[in-house]
Design an enzyme around this catalytic site. Structure first.
Site, PDB file in Angstrom:
ATOM      1  N   HIS A   1      -4.824 -35.686  21.404  1.00  0.00           N
ATOM      2  CA  HIS A   1      -5.263 -35.343  20.048  1.00  0.00           C
ATOM      3  C   HIS A   1      -5.555 -36.573  19.206  1.00  0.00           C
ATOM      4  O   HIS A   1      -6.326 -36.518  18.266  1.00  0.00           O
ATOM      5  CB  HIS A   1      -4.284 -34.367  19.401  1.00  0.00           C
ATOM      6  CG  HIS A   1      -4.409 -33.028  20.031  1.00  0.00           C
ATOM      7  ND1 HIS A   1      -3.661 -32.659  21.115  1.00  0.00           N
ATOM      8  CD2 HIS A   1      -5.304 -32.032  19.815  1.00  0.00           C
ATOM      9  CE1 HIS A   1      -4.057 -31.463  21.502  1.00  0.00           C
ATOM     10  NE2 HIS A   1      -5.054 -31.056  20.741  1.00  0.00           N
TER      11      HIS A   1
ATOM     12  N   GLU B   1      -9.030 -22.165  29.450  1.00  0.00           N
ATOM     13  CA  GLU B   1      -8.519 -23.528  29.614  1.00  0.00           C
ATOM     14  C   GLU B   1      -7.373 -23.604  30.610  1.00  0.00           C
ATOM     15  O   GLU B   1      -6.731 -24.636  30.751  1.00  0.00           O
ATOM     16  CB  GLU B   1      -8.118 -24.122  28.256  1.00  0.00           C
ATOM     17  CG  GLU B   1      -7.258 -23.227  27.407  1.00  0.00           C
ATOM     18  CD  GLU B   1      -7.048 -23.769  25.983  1.00  0.00           C
ATOM     19  OE1 GLU B   1      -7.340 -24.931  25.715  1.00  0.00           O
ATOM     20  OE2 GLU B   1      -6.573 -22.988  25.139  1.00  0.00           O
TER      21      GLU B   1
ATOM     22  N   ASP C   1      -7.928 -29.041  28.177  1.00  0.00           N
ATOM     23  CA  ASP C   1      -6.793 -28.462  28.892  1.00  0.00           C
ATOM     24  C   ASP C   1      -7.185 -28.016  30.289  1.00  0.00           C
ATOM     25  O   ASP C   1      -6.401 -28.170  31.231  1.00  0.00           O
ATOM     26  CB  ASP C   1      -6.206 -27.296  28.089  1.00  0.00           C
ATOM     27  CG  ASP C   1      -5.261 -27.806  27.016  1.00  0.00           C
ATOM     28  OD1 ASP C   1      -4.433 -28.665  27.344  1.00  0.00           O
ATOM     29  OD2 ASP C   1      -5.375 -27.380  25.859  1.00  0.00           O
TER      30      ASP C   1
ATOM     31  N   CYS D   1     -15.721 -26.182  23.968  1.00  0.00           N
ATOM     32  CA  CYS D   1     -15.290 -26.908  22.766  1.00  0.00           C
ATOM     33  C   CYS D   1     -14.395 -28.086  23.104  1.00  0.00           C
ATOM     34  O   CYS D   1     -13.823 -28.699  22.217  1.00  0.00           O
ATOM     35  CB  CYS D   1     -14.606 -25.957  21.787  1.00  0.00           C
ATOM     36  SG  CYS D   1     -13.269 -25.027  22.501  1.00  0.00           S
TER      37      CYS D   1
HETATM   38  C1  PEP Z   1      -9.378 -27.930  24.891  1.00  0.00           C
HETATM   39  O1  PEP Z   1      -8.296 -27.793  25.468  1.00  0.00           O
HETATM   40  O2  PEP Z   1     -10.403 -28.389  25.447  1.00  0.00           O
HETATM   41  C2  PEP Z   1      -9.500 -27.572  23.471  1.00  0.00           C
HETATM   42  C3  PEP Z   1     -10.669 -27.593  22.864  1.00  0.00           C
HETATM   43  O3  PEP Z   1      -8.372 -27.274  22.798  1.00  0.00           O
HETATM   44  P1  PEP Z   1      -7.333 -28.377  22.269  1.00  0.00           P
HETATM   45  O4  PEP Z   1      -7.959 -29.728  22.556  1.00  0.00           O
HETATM   46  O5  PEP Z   1      -7.133 -28.140  20.820  1.00  0.00           O
HETATM   47  O6  PEP Z   1      -6.141 -28.109  23.094  1.00  0.00           O
HETATM   48 MG    MG Z   2      -6.713 -26.611  24.539  1.00  0.00          MG
END
Ligand code: PEP
Ligand code: MG
Length: 824
Positions: A454, A690, A714, A761
């Protein structure tokens, strides 16, 4: 559906300039009572920051989001200018489609326009028709789009043949060079590759030739200066068409560049990490610390200070003993051994004696100890041998353990920079990163972490260049040390030379120029050269980002990470507070849709007041939808807020981390109960894909929802069993690994069979190669960080879907991620 009536279409007009054209369109809209005439100024304001010319003679002026209150009713007016008006240098508009949108009804009109954009004859027909009804029928979709006529151009008599030399064929850069040169002649110039011939003055037409390396081209011309044109073009072919090697063909932006290797060389000491967010920064290092330690420099009683130091050393020794036992029990002797090594440092007679000497000269125990261990750590850090220099981190760690007992420690006082810097940290929690001021943090470098952590996601969304996983050695660079961070190459350069800085500044100028060009076209749809449309939407986490997403050309929000509304506070936002936030976001989107992902806590997203369980493997624990189903009160509150806000604009609900159909059933049941309680209209429901089990169950899951969005971050970590935060494995955890791509392919096939759409995403959706491959695999929507929107759209507009499909097939068949990356 938006009704466009004949009164709002003005046929056969002329305009002296762009402002006059906009004024006429505004008159149409205000005479029909659709807008306050002041909205015209807002449209002109938009033109100052963006080019609303889409191509093929079509421009779509529209106002700024902040002025939507001046719109009485969503409407569109069309001003036909058969003689054209200059919209931007080189862009002549003949059909001005002025949009005043309060909600999303106009999107259908825009989507009908995209067909016209790829069909010059159709654009010409609309720009010259004498019947407003023709335009109305075309824009409202009541008349189907005519198929683009197939081009059967004959060669002219005079010409020459040339072979395409560049490794990437006749790609955008050499084609642009050709077009620019061809446009300087009056003659009509054609270029043929096999069966297909194109107009040498049209970039799209040249790119459509699909001329690969080695292809034979026939260039012919007819007109008064045909001979001169042919001579000049032949010279340009012989000189290589300004195509060095095509290496920088793709726009410079990085989503997840897990396999990035250094591409630049520097004189200063370079530390290689992993590229996480592109861009360059030159600034002194600032070491980020979550605690603030203070102590008096001097003390009056040396004996008392020496016994304080002895006591602190003994306490630290006992702490290390306890840690050794604990870690040994959990993980065995290998990891525990580090604490024995730390005890060695405490026993170092030379260091302890140095501290005593200093105390005897009147220094406090804290000051003397701080100086003693730091001096030695600095010497270790400067050693060439990486193993020895790596020990400096251990020495500082153990030194601080002792110091904390001798000094005042404010563990809540996160030290934040007060001047421009490259911020260096071991790793940053999402809440640490969220506190950073992008105006001061010019670059970010972490010792651990990976490109899907993150920290990386937030760095990209704040547009801060970042390098992650650079190793513990970066923690030993003293605050204030001059440095240069090259986010694209994944490098931190310590003490850069004047030449390094000059190189970086020049690269930065280029990068900014390219981004500016992309930004100017950010409202143009991502329509590939063969007419396929991909929606490019934004990943956001707060209201200000919703506004920024629209301004940046986002066609909606593909992922609202609602968990970020829960961080950096002492209690969860109330239902009313959430209603306010979601409503404000929907208002800011001005009718564009938002996908609201329900709370996805767990893993590395820890929220202290939610009392989340302490788990050995949080990424395999109570995350995402599992947490919500186990804490139904939190879940229901959020769902109530979402449904209450749904009157403010189009929204979709998405559940994260769904592994099993039973979880989805439970989540859907609760959502439906909440909806019924509120009395809200149903909204589209979707899930993140995911987890590999969700891919395997995709046919069953697809039968229950309206869409899938692939969370590649993920999905990669779970498919490859590599923690997305792992300091060393992160380099291999590449979302373009064929294993991940095959999972995506399988998901798309299941979704297609069920008739639902799939987007993505995760970070790979903004990676230049990811953009090509994911679109080629059949994804309809790419949701990316705001700074990547314009670049992703620009890239797609230069590519053909046919090529992307072929590339995706090659990627699926590749043996590993490196082979996929080599397909570039
Ligand atoms: C992902 O896992 O690709 C996703 C978009 O969700 P996050 O990064 O918030 O876990
Ligand atoms: Mg995710």
């Amino acid at each position: 559906m938006l009704t466009l009536s004949n009164e709002l279409v003005a046929i056969g007009k002329t305009a002296s300039d762009k402002a006059d054209a906009i004024a006429q369109a505004v008159d149409l809209l205000s005479a029909a009572g659709k807008i306050d005439p002041r909205y015209g100024a807002s449209m002109l304001g938009r033109e100052k920051v963006a080019n609303t010319f889409l191509g093929n003679g079509i421009a779509i002026p529209h106002g700024l989001a902040k002025d939507r209150d001046l719109i009485h009713e969503t409407a569109i007016a069309v001003l036909q200018l058969p003689g054209g008006v200059e919209w931007a240098p080189g862009d002549t508009a003949r059909l001005v489609v002025a949009i005043a949108a309060r909600s999303d009804e106009h999107l259908e009109v825009l989507s009908n326009l995209t067909d016209v954009l790829s069909n010059a004859e159709e654009a010409d027909r609309l720009a010259t028709t004498l019947d407003p009804a023709t335009i109305v029928a075309r824009l409202t979709g009541s008349e189907p789009a005519p198929a683009a006529p197939s081009v059967t151009l004959e060669d002219f008599a005079d010409g020459f043949t040339a072979i395409v030399e560049g490794p990437h064929g006749l790609h955008a850069r050499p084609a642009t060079a050709l077009v620019e040169l061809a446009k300087t002649y009056q003659a009509e110039i054609r270029i043929r590759c096999g069966e297909t011939a194109g107009n040498a003055k049209s970039l799209i037409s040249l790119l459509k030739l699909g001329a690969k390396q080695g292809a034979e081209l026939r260039i012919s011309a007819d007109g008064p200066d045909a001979a001169a044109a042919l001579k000049a073009l032949q010279g340009a072919f012989e000189a290589g068409l300004e195509d060095e090697d095509g290496a920088d063909e793709a726009p410079v932006h990085v989503g997840q560049a897990a396999a990035t290797t250094a591409t630049a060389t520097y004189d200063g000491t370079t530390i290689q990490g992993i590229s996480s967010s592109p861009g360059l920064a030159i600034a002194p290092v600032f070491q980020f610390a979550r605690e603030h330690i203070t102590f008096a420099p001097d003390a009056a009683d040396p004996d008392a200070e020496i016994s304080r130091l002895d006591g602190a050393l003994q306490t630290a020794w006992r702490q290390l003993d306890a840690l050794y036992e604990e870690v040994w029990k959990k993980t065995g002797p290998a990891k525990a051994g580090i604490f024995r090594a730390h005890q060695e440092f405490l026993d170092d007679p030379e260091m302890v004696e140095a501290a005593w000497d200093s105390i005897k000269q009147g220094r406090s125990a804290a000051h003397a100890w701080h100086a003693a261990f730091n001096e030695r750590a600095d010497i270790l850090a400067g050693m060439k041998d990486p193993v020895l220099s790596g020990r400096a981190v251990d020495l500082r760690d153990v030194g601080l353990r002792v110091l904390r007992q001798l000094a005042e420690v404010d563990s809540d006082a996160t030290a934040l920079p007060s001047a421009p810097c490259i911020l260096v940290a071991d790793d940053l929690t999402p809440s640490d990163t969220a506190q950073l001021d992008p105006a001061l943090v010019k670059g970010l470098c972490t010792a651990s972490g990976g490109p899907t952590s993150h920290t990386s996601i937030i760095a990209r969304s704040l547009d801060i260049p970042a390098v992650v996983g650079a190793g513990a050695q970066v923690l030993d660079i003293a605050s204030g040390t001059p440095a240069l961070l090259d986010g694209q190459s994944g490098l931190l350069v310590r003490n850069p030379s004047a030449a390094d800085e000059a190189f970086a500044r020049a690269a930065l100028v280029d990068l900014n120029a390219r981004r500016e060009a992309e930004k100017r076209d950010c409202y143009k749809p991502a329509l590939t050269t063969d007419g396929a449309r991909i929606e490019v939407v934004a990943n956001i986490s707060d209201v200000s980002e919703a506004i920024a997403a629209v301004e940046a050309g986002g066609e909606g929000v593909g992922l609202l990470r609602t968990e970020f509304l829960f961080v950096n506070r002492d209690e969860a936002p109330s239902e009313d507070e959430q209603v306010g936030i979601y409503s404000a976001m929907l208002d800011a989107m001005n009718g564009l849709p938002i996908i609201i992902r329900t709370l996805d806590v767990g893993g590395d997203k820890e929220i202290p007041y939610l009392k989340m369980p302490v788990e050995e493997n949080p990424f395999l624990g109570e995350r995402g939808i599992r947490f919500c189903l186990a804490h139904e009160d939190v879940f229901r509150t959020q769902l109530r807020a979402i449904y209450r806000a749904s009157t403010h604009g189009p929204l979709r609900i998405m559940f994260p981390m769904v592994a099993m159909t039973s979880e989805l059933d439970a989540a859907l049941r609760i959502a439906e109960e909440v909806r019924a309680e509120i009395g809200a209209e149903p909204v589209e429901m979707g899930i993140m894909i995911e987890i590999p089990s969700a891919v395997m169950m995709a046919p069953e899951l697809a039968a229950k929802v309206d869409f899938f969005s692939i969370g590649t971050n993920d999905l990669t970590q779970y498919a490859l069993a590599m923690d997305r935060m792992h300091p060393t494995l992160a380099r291999q955890a590449d979302g373009l690994h064929p294993a991940v791509l095959r999972l995506i392919d399988q998901t798309v096939k299941a979704a297609d069979a069920a008739g639902i759409w799939v987007g993505a995403c995760g970070g790979i959706a903004a990676d230049p190669l990811g953009v090509s491959i994911l679109s080629g695999l059949g994804l309809k929507e790419l949701s990316v960080s705001i700074p990547s929107i314009a670049a992703v759209k620009a890239q797609l507009r230069q590519q053909s879907m046919a090529d992307n499909r072929a590339l995706a097939q090659k990627a699926l068949a590749a043996p590993d991620a490196a082979a996929v990356r080599a397909l570039r």
